[in-house]
Write a protein that holds these residues in place. Structure first.
Motif, short mmCIF file in Angstrom:
data_model
loop_
_atom_site.label_atom_id
_atom_site.label_comp_id
_atom_site.label_asym_id
_atom_site.label_seq_id
_atom_site.Cartn_x
_atom_site.Cartn_y
_atom_site.Cartn_z
N GLU A 135 1.19 -0.94 -0.24
CA GLU A 135 0.04 0.01 0.32
C GLU A 135 0.55 1.17 -0.08
O GLU A 135 0.71 2.04 -0.79
CB GLU A 135 -0.86 0.17 0.90
CG GLU A 135 -2.41 -0.88 1.04
CD GLU A 135 -2.84 -1.06 2.51
OE1 GLU A 135 -2.33 -1.09 3.49
OE2 GLU A 135 -3.97 -1.87 2.24
N VAL A 139 0.52 4.46 -2.87
CA VAL A 139 0.82 5.84 -2.70
C VAL A 139 1.77 6.95 -2.60
O VAL A 139 1.79 7.08 -3.36
CB VAL A 139 0.34 5.77 -0.96
CG1 VAL A 139 0.19 7.30 -0.34
CG2 VAL A 139 -0.70 5.10 -0.48
N THR A 144 -4.25 6.23 -5.57
CA THR A 144 -5.28 6.56 -4.33
C THR A 144 -6.25 5.34 -4.39
O THR A 144 -6.73 4.57 -5.25
CB THR A 144 -5.78 7.82 -5.22
OG1 THR A 144 -6.16 8.04 -5.58
CG2 THR A 144 -5.18 9.19 -4.37
N SER A 145 -6.98 4.94 -3.27
CA SER A 145 -7.84 4.28 -3.13
C SER A 145 -9.18 4.89 -3.59
O SER A 145 -9.27 5.80 -3.39
CB SER A 145 -7.88 3.88 -1.11
OG SER A 145 -8.74 3.18 -1.82
N TYR A 165 -7.27 0.26 -6.15
CA TYR A 165 -6.44 1.77 -6.18
C TYR A 165 -5.94 2.11 -7.58
O TYR A 165 -6.18 1.00 -8.48
CB TYR A 165 -5.04 1.77 -5.76
CG TYR A 165 -4.42 1.30 -3.99
CD1 TYR A 165 -4.10 2.45 -3.47
CD2 TYR A 165 -5.04 0.02 -3.44
CE1 TYR A 165 -3.81 2.31 -2.11
CE2 TYR A 165 -4.89 0.57 -1.94
CZ TYR A 165 -4.19 1.41 -0.99
OH TYR A 165 -4.54 1.24 -0.09
N LYS A 167 -4.78 4.80 -10.99
CA LYS A 167 -4.09 6.60 -10.94
C LYS A 167 -4.73 6.84 -11.84
O LYS A 167 -4.57 6.11 -13.27
CB LYS A 167 -2.64 6.22 -10.69
CG LYS A 167 -1.32 7.43 -10.67
CD LYS A 167 -0.08 6.84 -10.79
CE LYS A 167 0.62 8.42 -12.00
NZ LYS A 167 1.53 8.73 -10.34
#
Length: 169
Positions: A135, A139, A144-145, A165, A167
């Motif tokens: 995780e 990040v 991002t979740s 997740y 992007k």
């Protein structure tokens, strides 16, 4: 360390790294008997064949350190319903001997750059809930979740609690 597109000659190293990384990283998430039965030689012929024909549907990148294969990342067509122009980061595995050296981040950044170059607008991945090192890597790479979670047993036959997740590229 350098990252490059994998070739069929990398299949054996990829198989070994997958087994080593899973056995070290997933002890808290998968049954020990399952991890002990992992076979680095499983599906190597199929993998070598796929590595001989890379495409946006399946591409593997390997990281090398002084000629030794230290990790790999796989991108490909999403294995679930998602937005158009999206690619999935299917896997990120680093040999435990290379953990905490930034290699996972380097592989993810390479996969992201290649995905962008291929014309994708978004990259997504599923991460096991509670896998703090993974995780943190995602990040740090700008993922991002999404708040979407699932329980899946398709990959291992054992239920895994995962978070999505994403992007934007």
């Amino acid at each position: 360390m350098s990252v490059r597109l994998a070739t069929p000659l990398d299949a054996q190293a990829i198989g070994q790294i997958r087994v080593d990384a899973w056995r070290a990283a997933y002890r808290s998430f998968m049954p020990l008997d399952y991890l002990q039965t992992l076979d680095q030689a499983a599906n190597l012929d199929e993998l070598a064949e796929r590595l001989s024909n890379p495409s946006p549907e399946f591409m593997v990148f390997v990281a090398e350190d002084q000629g030794d294969t230290a990790g790999f990342a796989i991108i490909g067509a999403p294995r679930y319903q998602t937005l158009a122009l999206t690619v999935e980061l299917w896997a990120l595995n680093v040999s435990p001997a290379y953990w905490r050296r930034g290699l996972g981040k380097q592989l993810v950044e390479y996969a992201v750059a290649e995905s962008c170059g291929l014309g994708f607008a978004r990259i997504e991945l599923w991460c096991i809930n509670g896998n703090a090192p993974a995780e943190a890597t995602y990040v740090a790479c700008g993922f991002t979740s999404t708040g979407t979670e699932r329980i899946s047993s398709a990959l291992t036959g054992h239920p895994l609690h995962e978070a999505l997740y994403a992007k934007t590229l």
